[in-house]
Design a protein around this motif. Sequence first.
Motif, short mmCIF file in Angstrom:
data_model
loop_
_atom_site.label_atom_id
_atom_site.label_comp_id
_atom_site.label_asym_id
_atom_site.label_seq_id
_atom_site.Cartn_x
_atom_site.Cartn_y
_atom_site.Cartn_z
N MET A 100 0.96 -1.09 -0.03
CA MET A 100 0.06 0.00 -0.26
C MET A 100 0.95 1.22 -0.11
O MET A 100 0.58 2.24 -0.82
CB MET A 100 -0.83 0.11 1.17
N LEU A 101 1.77 1.21 0.95
CA LEU A 101 2.90 2.60 0.90
C LEU A 101 3.60 2.65 -0.48
O LEU A 101 3.57 3.74 -0.87
CB LEU A 101 3.91 2.23 1.91
N THR A 102 4.04 1.32 -1.13
CA THR A 102 4.57 1.70 -2.32
C THR A 102 3.78 2.20 -3.42
O THR A 102 3.93 3.05 -4.27
CB THR A 102 5.09 0.16 -2.90
N PHE A 103 2.45 1.62 -3.22
CA PHE A 103 1.47 2.27 -4.15
C PHE A 103 1.03 3.78 -4.02
O PHE A 103 1.19 4.25 -5.05
CB PHE A 103 -0.01 1.55 -4.05
N MET A 104 1.10 4.13 -2.85
CA MET A 104 0.89 5.45 -2.56
C MET A 104 2.14 6.24 -2.98
O MET A 104 1.97 7.57 -3.57
CB MET A 104 0.64 5.95 -1.25
N GLY A 105 3.17 5.85 -2.75
CA GLY A 105 4.45 6.50 -3.02
C GLY A 105 4.43 6.78 -4.85
O GLY A 105 4.73 7.69 -5.29
N GLY A 106 4.10 5.66 -5.34
CA GLY A 106 4.12 5.74 -7.00
C GLY A 106 3.13 6.83 -7.43
O GLY A 106 3.25 7.57 -8.57
N ILE A 107 2.13 7.13 -6.52
CA ILE A 107 1.29 8.26 -7.10
C ILE A 107 1.99 9.66 -7.11
O ILE A 107 1.99 10.21 -8.13
CB ILE A 107 0.09 8.46 -6.11
N PHE A 108 3.08 9.74 -6.35
CA PHE A 108 3.93 11.14 -6.43
C PHE A 108 5.11 10.70 -7.40
O PHE A 108 5.73 11.87 -8.15
CB PHE A 108 3.94 11.53 -5.12
N THR A 109 5.56 9.71 -7.38
CA THR A 109 7.06 9.40 -8.01
C THR A 109 7.07 8.47 -9.02
O THR A 109 8.12 8.48 -9.80
CB THR A 109 8.16 8.91 -6.94
N GLY A 110 5.87 7.97 -9.45
CA GLY A 110 6.03 6.86 -10.29
C GLY A 110 6.75 5.69 -9.86
O GLY A 110 7.30 5.50 -8.83
N ARG A 111 6.51 4.46 -10.72
CA ARG A 111 7.22 3.21 -10.12
C ARG A 111 7.63 2.43 -11.41
O ARG A 111 7.29 2.73 -12.46
CB ARG A 111 6.41 2.31 -9.45
N SER A 112 8.61 1.37 -10.97
CA SER A 112 8.81 0.55 -12.17
C SER A 112 8.74 -0.93 -11.58
O SER A 112 8.99 -1.29 -10.22
CB SER A 112 10.17 0.61 -12.83
N PHE A 113 8.25 -2.04 -12.61
CA PHE A 113 8.20 -3.28 -12.11
C PHE A 113 9.13 -4.20 -12.93
O PHE A 113 9.37 -3.70 -14.10
CB PHE A 113 6.70 -3.64 -12.53
N GLY A 114 9.73 -5.12 -12.32
CA GLY A 114 10.59 -6.10 -12.99
C GLY A 114 11.90 -5.45 -12.98
O GLY A 114 12.20 -4.28 -12.49
N SER A 115 12.76 -6.04 -13.84
CA SER A 115 14.21 -5.68 -13.95
C SER A 115 14.60 -6.07 -15.43
O SER A 115 13.75 -6.24 -16.22
CB SER A 115 15.01 -6.47 -13.03
N ALA A 116 16.05 -6.16 -15.58
CA ALA A 116 16.66 -6.48 -16.68
C ALA A 116 15.99 -5.78 -17.94
O ALA A 116 15.82 -4.73 -17.73
CB ALA A 116 16.48 -8.30 -17.12
N GLY A 117 15.92 -6.80 -19.08
CA GLY A 117 15.38 -5.97 -20.31
C GLY A 117 14.08 -5.39 -20.33
O GLY A 117 13.68 -4.47 -21.50
N VAL A 118 13.06 -5.98 -19.55
CA VAL A 118 11.79 -5.68 -19.82
C VAL A 118 10.98 -5.13 -18.67
O VAL A 118 10.02 -5.23 -18.28
CB VAL A 118 10.88 -6.82 -20.16
N ALA A 119 11.63 -4.27 -17.91
CA ALA A 119 11.31 -3.34 -16.90
C ALA A 119 9.95 -2.62 -17.24
O ALA A 119 10.28 -2.07 -18.37
CB ALA A 119 11.93 -2.51 -16.22
N ILE A 120 8.84 -2.61 -16.70
CA ILE A 120 7.75 -1.79 -16.93
C ILE A 120 7.69 -0.46 -16.39
O ILE A 120 7.74 -0.51 -15.02
CB ILE A 120 6.52 -2.54 -16.76
N GLU A 121 7.65 0.54 -16.91
CA GLU A 121 7.67 1.92 -16.11
C GLU A 121 6.39 2.42 -16.15
O GLU A 121 5.47 2.32 -16.82
CB GLU A 121 8.58 2.89 -16.95
#
Lengths: 340, 559
Positions: free
Chosen positions: A63-84
């Motif tokens: 939940m905190l990560t989600f809320m942080g994402g609202i202000f700063t954005g997030r990315s999922f995964g790593s390597a070649g296919v990280a989803i921004e």
Amino acid sequence: MSGLLRAIRGIAVLFVVVALTYAIFYLGPADPALAMCGKPCSPENLEAAREFMGFSDPWWQQMLTFMGGIFTGRSFGSAGVAIECAAPCLGYSFQMHQSVTSLIIERFPVSVSVALGAIVLQTIVGVGLGALAARKQGTVLDRAITGGAVFAASAPSYVVGLLLLLVFAFKLNLMPSGDYVPLTQDPVRWATHLVLPWITLAILNGAVYARLVRSSMIEQLGLDYARTSRAAGLGERRIDGYALRNLALPVMTLTALDVGALLGGTVITERVFGLPGMGLLLIGATGTVDLPIIVGTTLFSAALIVIANLVADLLGPLLDRRLAAPRTALRTPRQKVTNP
Amino acid sequence: MIRKRTSRLLIAPAILAASALAFTACSADEGGNGSTGNEPAPVEGGTLTIYTTAEDMSFDPATSQSLAITSLGLNARRLTAWKVSPDAATEVIPDLATDTGTPSDDGKTWTFTLKDGLTFEDGTPITSEAVKFGLERSFATELSGGLSYHKAVLEGAEDYHGPFDGQHLDSIETPDDKTIVFHLNSAYGDFPWVASTPAFAPVPLESGDPASYAQAPVASGPYAVESYKAGNEIVMKKNPEWDPETDEARTGGPDEIVFKLAQDASVVAQSLIADREDSKNSFLATFVPPAQLVQAQNDPKVGERLVTSGPGALEYLALNTESEQLQDPKVREAIEYAVDKTAYLTAKGGEISGDYASTLITPGIAGREEYSLFGDDPAGDVEKAKELLAEANATDLDLRLVVRDDQVAAAEAIQQGLGKADIDVTIQTLDSAAWSAEIPAGDGTGYDLTLSSWQPDIPSASANIQPLFASDQIGGGNYNLARYSNPDVDAAIDAALAITDPDEANAAWVEIDKQIMADAPVVPLIYSRNSFLHGSGIADFEIGEFPSYPNYLTVSLAE
């Protein structure tokens, strides 16, 4: 209450909404990672999917990560296919392959189109019929309106929508059976495609307005000022005008809440008429356990309602000067007890 | 619930929702097979609209669970394809490859050669490298979620996590642009079928952001994705680079195909029944809902526009073999006799919504043998059941039947049948997501009985049996819902999977079918039939013997 306090209260409400949504879905049995596991699903794949989607952390941390994402954005995964997912990131739907923010941007105009027409129609019809019923209190017309309102308010929107479709689209062939045409593409087709959904919502919500207006109006017409006016020889139309003016505040409050709710999406109406709005997005996600969409759209819809409430609070004083007066002025002066 | 056009299906694709299955019937042709009668001739061109209740549709072969003959097949070719027909078992045919694969003597190495002159929609040639890349992508965690049968058979696949960090899967060799060689863990006779699953579609090495490929795929098939609005509408245009001469599976009739997503099945079915102008050139990819099905059957104007499949997916009652009360095979056998399949079929909408089932291998699968181990009366044999229960000293059974909330009527039919044999059944309903989490993904302690339905992903007996009865398919979101574990059966399954001669393999699967049923882990109930509606402007709308869904690849508009 000051504007700042109101805003803080609104944000607190949103926080609780997010926390509740998360808690409900995490304490529930459904596993959103199952959809990303593949078939057949190996335990290693399931764990990898969970981790990649960010579902392996405890719920409060997510939940905190989600809320942080609202202000700063997030990315999922790593390597070649990280989803921004750029800020404001309301989450990312792995099933729809799209960020929830961009899904909402796509769907919101549809819900706005549905909401605007419905609000206008339901307010006019509801207030008109309510006032008429109050004026003709006790007559057959009044009974018909109040009876009809009870019926309309309790009818399931699915049935109303389907009935309208059956009659106007399938039998009479007057209206399209659904689908959405953007306003910018063709305003006329935009409107013709939305008439039936508007009517559906106006029937359901208008009934609430009619009942509210009827009872308040009857009350108003019996108040001292109405009686005095009548005694002073004022025409009934003028008196109606005064009474309606006094009803503006409750009607406006109801309207503001409805605007908030309708903008957030009308699940059943959108489903029946094939309108890809916020409601359809939410109900689809509930079925597919697409948690990011559920949380993102719930938060967005809650924010709309909070804002609508805020607007209603701020507009109130403009319609009723008594609300604008400072509190101290309203306090009744202490009565001096004097002996004659 | 339709398999694989829907993201809903991504969760439990083979589990067909009872509501959608209910009341399926066959009015147009009582013969059962979905053949088109004297419909108008097909023409080239026009716009075909496909309505579906699905919320979304992935056009990324790595994340798709699409059957070879539905949505993704319009856009992406694979190494092999299916030849479906209403009156013959489905066959595997070459697609991108010149044949259906050549096995080495030990069945562990399979070689395919690509046809000449194949190109993507942008005109670049389709190479063996592109097929390899397509497969490698499916191993990336970010792109998981699709059909994964290849992952269990390719050598070294367990430690491979996709090509995006520069790693390659060595068990796929591409000695030249036209040849692709697969090295498997063990012999695998169904590899030609596996090569028809989505991951075997080519993907260009320069295909942009993998995360958004699902919305902007590069077409190898007759239709390229022109616009993609998630959960709303997908427009596909004819791909000028596609050469019908190289393609036996697709006819590429319409110029444009539009998918309308997240539709209300009842509203669309109404529109199709009325044959409105805007739905003439369309079909509903979701089963016709019960109310509209009755209406369509009784409306002479609908006639042959209502198409019903032959008997297909197996609907069954799974007996949790780990449950204390059901560990004794005698008890399970008693349940086989006690279940009243006639009551179940009635709850599902009557005789025409399916045929009584007694085997695990379903109709339309090559080599299937019809038999019944537990009597021939679909109404059951209560006396025999009571006898068996007395022998097993199990006269006070109280079982929990856990079902999805749209299956209450069917569950009650089971409850009544077992009740006659003095077996108490408590029905517990869960919503579909909760059911998926509790039953296929749970630890098995939450239920004694459950209802489910299975349609194989490929028309091979192995796909009827292995996913439902191999012991490594218990829990974790897999579908061995009886939690059946028999080392002999596991060994027999492994042996049968290795047989590369189809006839020999079919015979082995029939034996396994009987071997499993002798342990009575499930009660086969019915082979369900699905009904679909299309507009009057549609030609060549066919449902083959397998699967029980229309073949999208050959539908055209009519004159």
